[in-house]
Write a protein that holds these residues in place. Structure first.
Motif, PDB file in Angstrom:
ATOM      1  N   GLY A  56       1.437  -1.976 -10.532  1.00 33.52           N
ATOM      2  CA  GLY A  56       1.155  -0.143 -10.083  1.00 33.52           C
ATOM      3  C   GLY A  56      -0.057  -0.032 -11.045  1.00 33.52           C
ATOM      4  N   ILE A  57      -0.316   0.867 -11.650  1.00 29.69           N
ATOM      5  CA  ILE A  57      -1.617   1.902 -11.883  1.00 29.69           C
ATOM      6  C   ILE A  57      -2.037   0.791 -13.324  1.00 29.69           C
ATOM      7  N   ARG A  58      -1.123  -0.073 -13.794  1.00 31.78           N
ATOM      8  CA  ARG A  58      -1.321  -0.872 -15.004  1.00 31.78           C
ATOM      9  C   ARG A  58      -2.302  -2.120 -14.301  1.00 31.78           C
ATOM     10  N   SER A  59      -2.343  -2.026 -13.259  1.00 36.90           N
ATOM     11  CA  SER A  59      -4.174  -3.125 -12.785  1.00 36.90           C
ATOM     12  C   SER A  59      -4.810  -2.545 -11.984  1.00 36.90           C
TER      13      SER A  59
ATOM     14  N   VAL B  35     -11.715   4.223 -11.286  1.00 41.84           N
ATOM     15  CA  VAL B  35     -10.747   4.383 -10.960  1.00 41.84           C
ATOM     16  C   VAL B  35      -9.444   4.779 -12.453  1.00 41.84           C
ATOM     17  N   ARG B  36      -8.764   5.441 -11.322  1.00 38.57           N
ATOM     18  CA  ARG B  36      -7.555   6.554 -12.047  1.00 38.57           C
ATOM     19  C   ARG B  36      -6.894   5.760 -13.076  1.00 38.57           C
ATOM     20  N   THR B  37      -6.594   6.281 -14.016  1.00 35.23           N
ATOM     21  CA  THR B  37      -5.429   5.793 -15.109  1.00 35.23           C
ATOM     22  C   THR B  37      -3.970   5.970 -14.879  1.00 35.23           C
ATOM     23  N   ASP B  38      -3.741   7.253 -14.438  1.00 36.24           N
ATOM     24  CA  ASP B  38      -2.948   7.993 -14.285  1.00 36.24           C
ATOM     25  C   ASP B  38      -1.719   8.233 -13.880  1.00 36.24           C
ATOM     26  N   ARG B  39      -2.151   7.648 -12.175  1.00 38.46           N
ATOM     27  CA  ARG B  39      -1.789   8.059 -11.220  1.00 38.46           C
ATOM     28  C   ARG B  39      -2.122   7.111 -10.256  1.00 38.46           C
ATOM     29  N   LEU B  40      -1.595   6.730  -8.952  1.00 41.34           N
ATOM     30  CA  LEU B  40      -2.445   5.129  -8.026  1.00 41.34           C
ATOM     31  C   LEU B  40      -3.058   6.143  -6.882  1.00 41.34           C
ATOM     32  N   GLY B  41      -3.879   6.064  -6.177  1.00 44.57           N
ATOM     33  CA  GLY B  41      -4.738   6.277  -5.817  1.00 44.57           C
ATOM     34  C   GLY B  41      -3.964   7.603  -3.770  1.00 44.57           C
ATOM     35  N   SER B  42      -4.305   8.562  -3.734  1.00 46.12           N
ATOM     36  CA  SER B  42      -3.671   9.245  -2.775  1.00 46.12           C
ATOM     37  C   SER B  42      -3.573   8.596  -1.307  1.00 46.12           C
ATOM     38  N   ARG B  43      -4.233   7.207  -1.430  1.00 44.54           N
ATOM     39  CA  ARG B  43      -4.998   6.806   0.222  1.00 44.54           C
ATOM     40  C   ARG B  43      -3.809   5.742  -0.565  1.00 44.54           C
ATOM     41  N   ASP B  44      -3.434   4.868  -1.038  1.00 47.53           N
ATOM     42  CA  ASP B  44      -3.258   3.466  -1.759  1.00 47.53           C
ATOM     43  C   ASP B  44      -2.104   3.442  -1.056  1.00 47.53           C
ATOM     44  N   VAL B  45      -1.881   1.894  -0.304  1.00 46.69           N
ATOM     45  CA  VAL B  45      -0.691   1.399   0.606  1.00 46.69           C
ATOM     46  C   VAL B  45      -0.612  -0.154   0.323  1.00 46.69           C
ATOM     47  N   ARG B  46       0.942  -0.346   0.353  1.00 46.30           N
ATOM     48  CA  ARG B  46       1.343  -1.138   0.404  1.00 46.30           C
ATOM     49  C   ARG B  46       1.823  -1.805   2.173  1.00 46.30           C
ATOM     50  N   ILE B  47       1.229  -2.983   2.568  1.00 49.83           N
ATOM     51  CA  ILE B  47       1.796  -3.183   3.332  1.00 49.83           C
ATOM     52  C   ILE B  47       3.137  -4.710   3.371  1.00 49.83           C
ATOM     53  N   LEU B  48       4.390  -4.789   3.407  1.00 52.20           N
ATOM     54  CA  LEU B  48       4.902  -6.067   3.346  1.00 52.20           C
ATOM     55  C   LEU B  48       5.711  -6.965   5.329  1.00 52.20           C
ATOM     56  N   ILE B  49       5.005  -8.131   5.231  1.00 52.22           N
ATOM     57  CA  ILE B  49       5.799  -7.929   6.712  1.00 52.22           C
ATOM     58  C   ILE B  49       6.524  -9.268   6.060  1.00 52.22           C
ATOM     59  N   GLY B  50       7.839 -10.080   6.141  1.00 56.33           N
ATOM     60  CA  GLY B  50       8.634 -11.552   6.250  1.00 56.33           C
ATOM     61  C   GLY B  50       8.694 -11.509   6.954  1.00 56.33           C
ATOM     62  N   PRO B  51       9.845 -13.237   7.237  1.00 55.91           N
ATOM     63  CA  PRO B  51      11.256 -13.594   8.147  1.00 55.91           C
ATOM     64  C   PRO B  51      12.358 -12.856   7.587  1.00 55.91           C
ATOM     65  N   SER B  52      13.123 -12.761   8.427  1.00 54.41           N
ATOM     66  CA  SER B  52      15.022 -12.902   7.991  1.00 54.41           C
ATOM     67  C   SER B  52      15.072 -14.494   8.837  1.00 54.41           C
ATOM     68  N   GLU B  53      15.896 -14.471   7.944  1.00 53.70           N
ATOM     69  CA  GLU B  53      17.299 -15.794   7.512  1.00 53.70           C
ATOM     70  C   GLU B  53      17.242 -16.066   9.087  1.00 53.70           C
TER      71      GLU B  53
ATOM     72  N   THR C  15       3.043   6.312 -11.058  1.00 58.32           N
ATOM     73  CA  THR C  15       1.613   4.921 -11.144  1.00 58.32           C
ATOM     74  C   THR C  15       2.406   4.032 -10.522  1.00 58.32           C
ATOM     75  N   GLU C  16       3.353   4.530  -9.944  1.00 60.17           N
ATOM     76  CA  GLU C  16       3.856   2.524  -9.149  1.00 60.17           C
ATOM     77  C   GLU C  16       3.826   3.456  -7.766  1.00 60.17           C
ATOM     78  N   PHE C  17       4.501   1.991  -6.347  1.00 60.35           N
ATOM     79  CA  PHE C  17       4.856   2.165  -5.293  1.00 60.35           C
ATOM     80  C   PHE C  17       6.149   2.798  -5.263  1.00 60.35           C
ATOM     81  N   GLY C  18       6.008   3.834  -4.297  1.00 54.56           N
ATOM     82  CA  GLY C  18       7.543   3.991  -3.456  1.00 54.56           C
ATOM     83  C   GLY C  18       8.556   3.229  -3.155  1.00 54.56           C
ATOM     84  N   ARG C  19       9.528   4.121  -3.149  1.00 49.97           N
ATOM     85  CA  ARG C  19      10.386   2.809  -1.823  1.00 49.97           C
ATOM     86  C   ARG C  19       9.982   2.377  -0.843  1.00 49.97           C
ATOM     87  N   GLY C  20       9.601   3.417   0.466  1.00 46.12           N
ATOM     88  CA  GLY C  20       8.774   2.636   1.236  1.00 46.12           C
ATOM     89  C   GLY C  20      10.078   3.182   2.214  1.00 46.12           C
TER      90      GLY C  20
END
Length: 289
Positions: free
Chosen positions: A275-278, A166-184, A198-203
């Motif tokens: 991010g990249i730390r774990s 696993v790379r230690t200098d940047r996240l993988g190019s195919r890494d992705v984060r999906i978020l789903i939640g309720p509004s009030e 090394t981190e996820f962008g704003r998205g």
């Protein structure tokens, strides 16, 4: 007779000296001290010295630069979907699928009331999930800023290519984060983020596939169909292994910090950073057959 014998001995001695001065055998360097060690058959037949073998653990097997060996977390399995699930927030189609608890605190303050149980399925079109969340007070103050949904009450899926180094200098190019939640107000919020160093962008929001959040007595339920294209997976097939984390976030419900992250849960105790730390310790998602 004695003179003849002495002459014969002199001739034999000279012959022995000539033999000693002859050319050395092939493969023996001139001036080298003879060795008593046995000579391999390869050296005997080819007339060359045997090649040295590379010792185990040599540089040829070292990890590539800027990588470290992966230490995968827990393995979870998505079973094949018998039919395309109706994305309605109801659990009736999921009773045959194994539950995975997302209830280990990996960030923020301890919480005794926050838990969730996930079920996963797949087909060639999408990855499907159903998450039953226990969270009595729904708090989400970022309905217009999707990149901050994960600070409020929400579930999250981090997915990426599985690799042993696993790379230690940047996240993988195919890494992705999906978020789903309720509004009030009862709406369903969605966000998708990709790596920025090394981190996820704003998205931003993702509109393909389907997702719904249904409020329950104990919290809320999330059901989603996430197209593989949104997950950066090109050819899903049985046996495919992906790096993955399942996440559950809970926000501060009152006070000056209302809406900020209070507790973060995961199915993977090693998921201790965003991010990249774990990254080397993400869990594993297998597509079952």
């Amino acid at each position: 007779m004695r003179r003849a014998a002495r002459l014969l001995a002199l001739v034999v001695g000279c012959a022995g000296a000539l033999c000693a001065c002859a050319d050395p055998p092939a493969g023996q360097r001139i001036g080298a001290t003879a060795s008593s060690a046995p000579v391999s058959s390869a050296a005997t037949t080819t007339g060359t010295e045997p090649r040295a073998t590379r010792p185990p653990g040599s540089a040829a097997s070292a990890p590539p630069q800027n990588t470290r060996p992966g230490v995968p977390g827990p393995t979870i399995t998505a079973r094949p979907a018998r039919s395309t699930p109706r994305v309605d927030g109801l659990a009736d189609e999921w009773v045959r699928h194994q539950e995975y608890a997302v209830a280990t605190r990996v960030g923020g303050a301890p919480s005794t009331r926050l838990t969730s149980a996930w079920r996963l399925a797949w087909d060639t079109r999408a990855l499907y999930l159903f998450a039953d969340v226990t969270d009595p007070v729904v708090t989400q103050t970022h309905p217009l800023r999707p990149w901050l949904i994960g600070s409020g009450d929400s579930i999250g899926l981090e997915l990426g290519r599985y690799t042993t180094n696993v790379r230690t200098d940047r996240l993988g190019s195919r890494d992705v984060r999906i978020l789903i939640g309720p509004s009030e107000s009862g709406a369903t919020l969605r966000a998708r983020a990709t790596p920025d160093g090394t981190e996820f962008g704003r998205g931003t929001t993702w509109t393909s596939g389907a997702a719904v959040v249904r409020r329950t007595r104990s919290g809320y339920a999330v059901e989603a169909a996430i197209p593989w294209e949104a997950l950066n997976v090109v050819s899903p097939k049985a046996g495919l292994r992906l790096s993955a984390n399942l996440l559950l976030a809970d926000a501060v419900p009152t006070g000056a910090d209302r809406g900020s992250l209070r507790t973060l849960m995961s199915h993977n105790p090693q998921r201790v950073g965003a991010g990249i730390r774990s990254r080397f310790a993400w869990g594993v998602l297998t597509l079952g057959s």
